[in-house]
Design an enzyme around this catalytic site. Structure first.
Site, PDB file in Angstrom:
ATOM      1  N   CYS A  10       0.830  -1.208   0.000  1.00 39.54           N
ATOM      2  CA  CYS A  10       0.000   0.000   0.000  1.00 39.54           C
ATOM      3  C   CYS A  10       0.864   1.257   0.000  1.00 39.54           C
ATOM      4  O   CYS A  10       0.453   2.294  -0.498  1.00 39.54           O
ATOM      5  CB  CYS A  10      -0.972   0.002   1.181  1.00 39.54           C
ATOM      6  SG  CYS A  10      -0.447   0.902   2.632  1.00 39.54           S
ATOM      7  N   CYS A  56       8.187  20.675   7.544  1.00 40.59           N
ATOM      8  CA  CYS A  56       7.877  19.251   7.376  1.00 40.59           C
ATOM      9  C   CYS A  56       8.764  18.609   6.321  1.00 40.59           C
ATOM     10  O   CYS A  56       8.508  17.472   5.902  1.00 40.59           O
ATOM     11  CB  CYS A  56       6.401  19.042   7.052  1.00 40.59           C
ATOM     12  SG  CYS A  56       5.813  19.954   5.612  1.00 40.59           S
ATOM     13  N   CYS A  73      -6.315   0.360   9.386  1.00 36.21           N
ATOM     14  CA  CYS A  73      -4.972   0.908   9.211  1.00 36.21           C
ATOM     15  C   CYS A  73      -4.309   1.068  10.573  1.00 36.21           C
ATOM     16  O   CYS A  73      -4.935   1.555  11.521  1.00 36.21           O
ATOM     17  CB  CYS A  73      -5.053   2.255   8.494  1.00 36.21           C
ATOM     18  SG  CYS A  73      -3.479   3.124   8.376  1.00 36.21           S
ATOM     19  N   GLN A  98      -2.655  19.532  11.976  1.00 36.55           N
ATOM     20  CA  GLN A  98      -1.654  18.476  12.082  1.00 36.55           C
ATOM     21  C   GLN A  98      -2.323  17.134  12.401  1.00 36.55           C
ATOM     22  O   GLN A  98      -3.274  17.066  13.177  1.00 36.55           O
ATOM     23  CB  GLN A  98      -0.638  18.819  13.169  1.00 36.55           C
ATOM     24  CG  GLN A  98       0.221  20.031  12.869  1.00 36.55           C
ATOM     25  CD  GLN A  98       1.351  19.731  11.880  1.00 36.55           C
ATOM     26  OE1 GLN A  98       1.412  18.665  11.280  1.00 36.55           O
ATOM     27  NE2 GLN A  98       2.251  20.694  11.708  1.00 36.55           N
ATOM     28  N   ASP A 149       5.264  28.502   9.104  1.00 33.26           N
ATOM     29  CA  ASP A 149       4.904  27.087   8.985  1.00 33.26           C
ATOM     30  C   ASP A 149       4.432  26.843   7.560  1.00 33.26           C
ATOM     31  O   ASP A 149       3.242  26.664   7.302  1.00 33.26           O
ATOM     32  CB  ASP A 149       3.816  26.724  10.001  1.00 33.26           C
ATOM     33  CG  ASP A 149       3.540  25.221  10.036  1.00 33.26           C
ATOM     34  OD1 ASP A 149       4.285  24.467   9.372  1.00 33.26           O
ATOM     35  OD2 ASP A 149       2.577  24.819  10.708  1.00 33.26           O
ATOM     36  N   CYS A 156       3.080   3.343   4.848  1.00 35.54           N
ATOM     37  CA  CYS A 156       4.076   3.421   5.922  1.00 35.54           C
ATOM     38  C   CYS A 156       5.303   2.601   5.518  1.00 35.54           C
ATOM     39  O   CYS A 156       5.456   1.457   5.937  1.00 35.54           O
ATOM     40  CB  CYS A 156       3.498   2.957   7.254  1.00 35.54           C
ATOM     41  SG  CYS A 156       2.359   1.581   7.159  1.00 35.54           S
ATOM     42  N   TYR A 181       1.502  32.023   7.112  1.00 34.14           N
ATOM     43  CA  TYR A 181       0.908  30.733   6.707  1.00 34.14           C
ATOM     44  C   TYR A 181       0.096  30.173   7.874  1.00 34.14           C
ATOM     45  O   TYR A 181       0.232  29.002   8.254  1.00 34.14           O
ATOM     46  CB  TYR A 181       1.976  29.705   6.318  1.00 34.14           C
ATOM     47  CG  TYR A 181       3.022  30.116   5.324  1.00 34.14           C
ATOM     48  CD1 TYR A 181       2.754  30.102   3.954  1.00 34.14           C
ATOM     49  CD2 TYR A 181       4.299  30.479   5.733  1.00 34.14           C
ATOM     50  CE1 TYR A 181       3.738  30.451   3.038  1.00 34.14           C
ATOM     51  CE2 TYR A 181       5.285  30.826   4.822  1.00 34.14           C
ATOM     52  CZ  TYR A 181       5.003  30.815   3.474  1.00 34.14           C
ATOM     53  OH  TYR A 181       5.980  31.146   2.576  1.00 34.14           O
TER      54      TYR A 181
END
Length: 383
Positions: free
Chosen positions: A13, A337, A89, A212, A310, A16, A241
């Protein structure tokens, strides 16, 4: 730490990619990556990981498909448009997994079909779930057009089997793009949002709100950001932002004045409503491009003490960084990020007279390659 089994691991998938790697090794890998990218600028602190890195995501997106004449939903197999049917999941909150199964059963009871992009036929494209720490869920059904016959029956069936669902929204996306959500929505039942608690404050979340995805680690992230900002209750703070205002409103009780800037009108309305919801009168929000607004504000003499940045994964821009430097804040707290774009932007800030002092990484995305990092940038004396 024992790793639970995932039914989709062998089906690739792709959600992860680090799942097979023990969690302490994941953190070590991320630490090494950050050190290589950022260590030349300032010390990189140890990554702040999770004690229990499972079922942390408060957002889920699943795609509908018809398989052997039956409606299914799930994630795409990596690099394909083949849907892997699954409602279990390991990263999503358990309430979202249960909700996804309930959505599928209610949609089947209504005899709805999945949208076929080639034939331009069918009713359901995606479902987006937003959850809260209290277990309430917002369900957003994405359809190619406004028609959704039987929606009342769907809502009744869904809320009967999943009473924790607070609201159901229909999002209309007729475009042939990879974007999940369109620009038009209508509320099918409930208030069209859910309200979550974060850092002791209440935030309304709609289908398109940026929020988040890992609330426990977000509190770690924001606590570190507030520490780096060094607020004493008197400072003027700019939150660029700002989205729905999460960082700025967390700073507001510690600051004299907070100004949030965001170009998404819906997000600005949500930010203002969140300020009212939490009684934070020292926070104001403006709908504008952050770069243009800061450039004008600098020309009008605004000199904030702290600027929070951000930006999205693509990072900031040279023009935005120049606009921040024109306002000459003592400190810039940059929440990133993506370490690659952070390294690029820290180099640009260095040329504008700022020096990186600390990097604080927080693992908001266990079992993935992503890592959130806060950079403290301080203005050099005499600049």
């Amino acid at each position: 730490m024992n790793r639970p089994e995932c039914p989709n691991t062998t089906k690739k998938c792709g959600g992860c990619p680090l799942l097979a790697l023990p969690y302490n090794e994941q953190l070590a890998q991320k630490q090494a990556r950050l050190q290589a990218l950022l260590g030349r600028f300032a010390p990189v602190e140890p990554v702040r990981g999770m004690a229990d890195p499972w079922h942390y995501r408060n957002k889920a997106i699943a795609t509908f498909a018809m398989q052997q004449g039956r409606l299914v939903c799930g994630l795409y197999a990596e690099g394909t448009h083949r849907v892997l049917p699954s409602a279990d999941c390991l990263l999503q909150q358990q309430a979202l997994n249960r909700t996804l199964q309930a959505v599928l059963e209610a949609a089947r009871a209504c005899r709805w079909t999945a949208y076929d992009e080639d034939r331009r036929a069918g009713m359901l494209r995606h479902v987006v779930l937003r959850g809260t720490r209290e277990g309430r869920v917002l369900v957003t059904l994405v359809t190619p057009g406004p028609s959704l016959p039987g929606s009342r029956n769907f809502c009744a069936a869904l809320r009967g089997s999943a009473p924790w669902v607070q609201s159901v929204v229909q999002n209309i996306n007729p475009t042939a793009t990879s974007a999940v959500l369109g620009n038009r929505e209508k509320v099918l039942c409930g208030p069209g949002m859910v309200v979550d608690t974060l850092c002791g404050l209440r935030f309304a979340i709609s289908s398109r709100s940026f929020y988040q995805v890992n609330p426990a680690q977000t509190e770690v992230l924001y606590a570190a950001a507030m520490e780096l900002a060094g607020l004493t209750g008197r400072e003027t703070v700019v939150d660029a932002y700002c989205g729905i205002g999460t960082i700025g409103l967390c700073a507001a009780p510690r600051a004299g004045k907070v100004i949030g800037v965001e170009r998404n009108p819906a997000a600005v309305r949500d930010a203002a409503a969140n300020a009212r919801r939490n009684g934070l009168r020292q926070a104001r929000f403006f709908c504008a491009d952050a770069t243009e607004w800061m450039r004008r504000a600098a020309g009008q003499g605004l000199r904030p003490d702290v600027v929070f940045l951000d930006p999205p994964r693509a990072g900031s821009t040279p023009a935005c960084i120049e606009a921040v430097a024109r306002m000459a804040p003592t400190r810039v707290v940059y929440v990133s990020c993506d370490p690659e774009t952070l390294a690029r932007d820290v180099a640009l800030f260095t040329r504008q007279g700022y020096r990186a002092k600390r990097f604080v990484p927080v693992d908001l995305f266990p079992h993935t390659n992503h890592i959130e990092t806060i950079a403290l940038l301080q203005r050099r004396a005499g600049r």
